[in-house]
Motif scaffolding. Structure first.
Motif, PDB file in Angstrom:
ATOM      1  N   LYS A 250       0.826  -1.214   0.000  1.00  0.00           N
ATOM      2  CA  LYS A 250       0.000   0.000   0.000  1.00  0.00           C
ATOM      3  C   LYS A 250       0.860   1.264   0.000  1.00  0.00           C
ATOM      4  N   GLY A 251       1.940   1.213  -0.786  1.00  0.00           N
ATOM      5  CA  GLY A 251       2.794   2.380  -0.957  1.00  0.00           C
ATOM      6  C   GLY A 251       3.874   2.572   0.093  1.00  0.00           C
ATOM      7  N   HIS A 252       3.970   1.655   1.044  1.00  0.00           N
ATOM      8  CA  HIS A 252       4.958   1.781   2.116  1.00  0.00           C
ATOM      9  C   HIS A 252       5.988   0.661   2.032  1.00  0.00           C
ATOM     10  N   GLU A 253       7.212   0.956   2.497  1.00  0.00           N
ATOM     11  CA  GLU A 253       8.236  -0.079   2.598  1.00  0.00           C
ATOM     12  C   GLU A 253       7.726  -1.144   3.563  1.00  0.00           C
ATOM     13  N   ALA A 254       7.959  -2.423   3.228  1.00  0.00           N
ATOM     14  CA  ALA A 254       7.417  -3.502   4.041  1.00  0.00           C
ATOM     15  C   ALA A 254       8.177  -4.799   3.820  1.00  0.00           C
ATOM     16  N   VAL A 255       7.850  -5.774   4.655  1.00  0.00           N
ATOM     17  CA  VAL A 255       8.181  -7.169   4.385  1.00  0.00           C
ATOM     18  C   VAL A 255       6.842  -7.878   4.265  1.00  0.00           C
ATOM     19  N   VAL A 256       6.676  -8.618   3.171  1.00  0.00           N
ATOM     20  CA  VAL A 256       5.427  -9.332   2.917  1.00  0.00           C
ATOM     21  C   VAL A 256       5.739 -10.800   2.669  1.00  0.00           C
ATOM     22  N   CYS A 257       4.748 -11.640   2.910  1.00  0.00           N
ATOM     23  CA  CYS A 257       4.917 -13.074   2.708  1.00  0.00           C
ATOM     24  C   CYS A 257       5.023 -13.396   1.222  1.00  0.00           C
ATOM     25  N   SER A 258       5.975 -14.224   0.882  1.00  0.00           N
ATOM     26  CA  SER A 258       6.176 -14.622  -0.517  1.00  0.00           C
ATOM     27  C   SER A 258       5.082 -15.573  -1.001  1.00  0.00           C
ATOM     28  N   SER A 259       4.289 -16.102  -0.092  1.00  0.00           N
ATOM     29  CA  SER A 259       3.230 -17.038  -0.465  1.00  0.00           C
ATOM     30  C   SER A 259       1.838 -16.404  -0.397  1.00  0.00           C
ATOM     31  N   CYS A 260       1.471 -15.849   0.764  1.00  0.00           N
ATOM     32  CA  CYS A 260       0.108 -15.311   0.921  1.00  0.00           C
ATOM     33  C   CYS A 260       0.045 -13.786   0.784  1.00  0.00           C
ATOM     34  N   TRP A 261       1.170 -13.126   0.659  1.00  0.00           N
ATOM     35  CA  TRP A 261       1.317 -11.676   0.478  1.00  0.00           C
ATOM     36  C   TRP A 261       0.772 -10.833   1.639  1.00  0.00           C
ATOM     37  N   THR A 262       0.646 -11.449   2.806  1.00  0.00           N
ATOM     38  CA  THR A 262       0.260 -10.709   4.004  1.00  0.00           C
ATOM     39  C   THR A 262       1.480  -9.943   4.501  1.00  0.00           C
ATOM     40  N   PRO A 263       1.332  -8.656   4.856  1.00  0.00           N
ATOM     41  CA  PRO A 263       2.483  -7.920   5.368  1.00  0.00           C
ATOM     42  C   PRO A 263       2.861  -8.385   6.772  1.00  0.00           C
ATOM     43  N   GLY A 264       4.144  -8.599   6.981  1.00  0.00           N
ATOM     44  CA  GLY A 264       4.652  -8.915   8.314  1.00  0.00           C
ATOM     45  C   GLY A 264       4.918  -7.641   9.077  1.00  0.00           C
ATOM     46  N   ALA A 265       5.304  -6.609   8.364  1.00  0.00           N
ATOM     47  CA  ALA A 265       5.548  -5.278   8.944  1.00  0.00           C
ATOM     48  C   ALA A 265       5.604  -4.283   7.800  1.00  0.00           C
ATOM     49  N   GLN A 266       5.168  -3.074   8.077  1.00  0.00           N
ATOM     50  CA  GLN A 266       5.305  -1.998   7.104  1.00  0.00           C
ATOM     51  C   GLN A 266       5.689  -0.735   7.864  1.00  0.00           C
ATOM     52  N   VAL A 267       6.341   0.163   7.151  1.00  0.00           N
ATOM     53  CA  VAL A 267       6.891   1.364   7.781  1.00  0.00           C
ATOM     54  C   VAL A 267       6.334   2.604   7.095  1.00  0.00           C
ATOM     55  N   TRP A 268       5.822   3.507   7.888  1.00  0.00           N
ATOM     56  CA  TRP A 268       5.372   4.804   7.397  1.00  0.00           C
ATOM     57  C   TRP A 268       6.446   5.805   7.744  1.00  0.00           C
ATOM     58  N   ASN A 269       7.028   6.425   6.752  1.00  0.00           N
ATOM     59  CA  ASN A 269       8.047   7.446   6.983  1.00  0.00           C
ATOM     60  C   ASN A 269       7.438   8.823   6.796  1.00  0.00           C
ATOM     61  N   SER A 270       7.688   9.714   7.736  1.00  0.00           N
ATOM     62  CA  SER A 270       7.247  11.096   7.621  1.00  0.00           C
ATOM     63  C   SER A 270       8.041  11.788   6.535  1.00  0.00           C
ATOM     64  N   GLN A 271       7.404  12.690   5.829  1.00  0.00           N
ATOM     65  CA  GLN A 271       8.133  13.412   4.794  1.00  0.00           C
ATOM     66  C   GLN A 271       7.900  14.885   4.947  1.00  0.00           C
TER      67      GLN A 271
END
Length: 58
Positions: free
Chosen positions: A37-58
């Motif tokens: 969803k536009g944020h840096e993340a780690v996602v599952c290679s199988s089910c594509w569920t995000p394990g973590a995502q990071v929102w950076n202030s700009q």
């Protein structure tokens, strides 16, 4: 108070630590670096569920 640079560095380290770990939502996948969803993340290679995502202030 942390600077934006320090927060970004910590966020990057978190994603690096989680990369290649097992998905906690399915039995088959590993977490890979990607965007979610536009944020840096780690996602599952199988089910594509995000394990973590990071929102950076700009």
């Amino acid at each position: 108070m942390q600077s934006l640079r320090e927060q970004t560095d910590q966020s990057t380290k978190l994603l690096e630590l989680l990369e290649s770990t097992s998905c906690s939502f399915c039995d088959d996948g590993l977490l890979v670096r990607d965007r979610y969803k536009g944020h840096e993340a780690v996602v599952c290679s199988s089910c594509w569920t995000p394990g973590a995502q990071v929102w950076n202030s700009q």
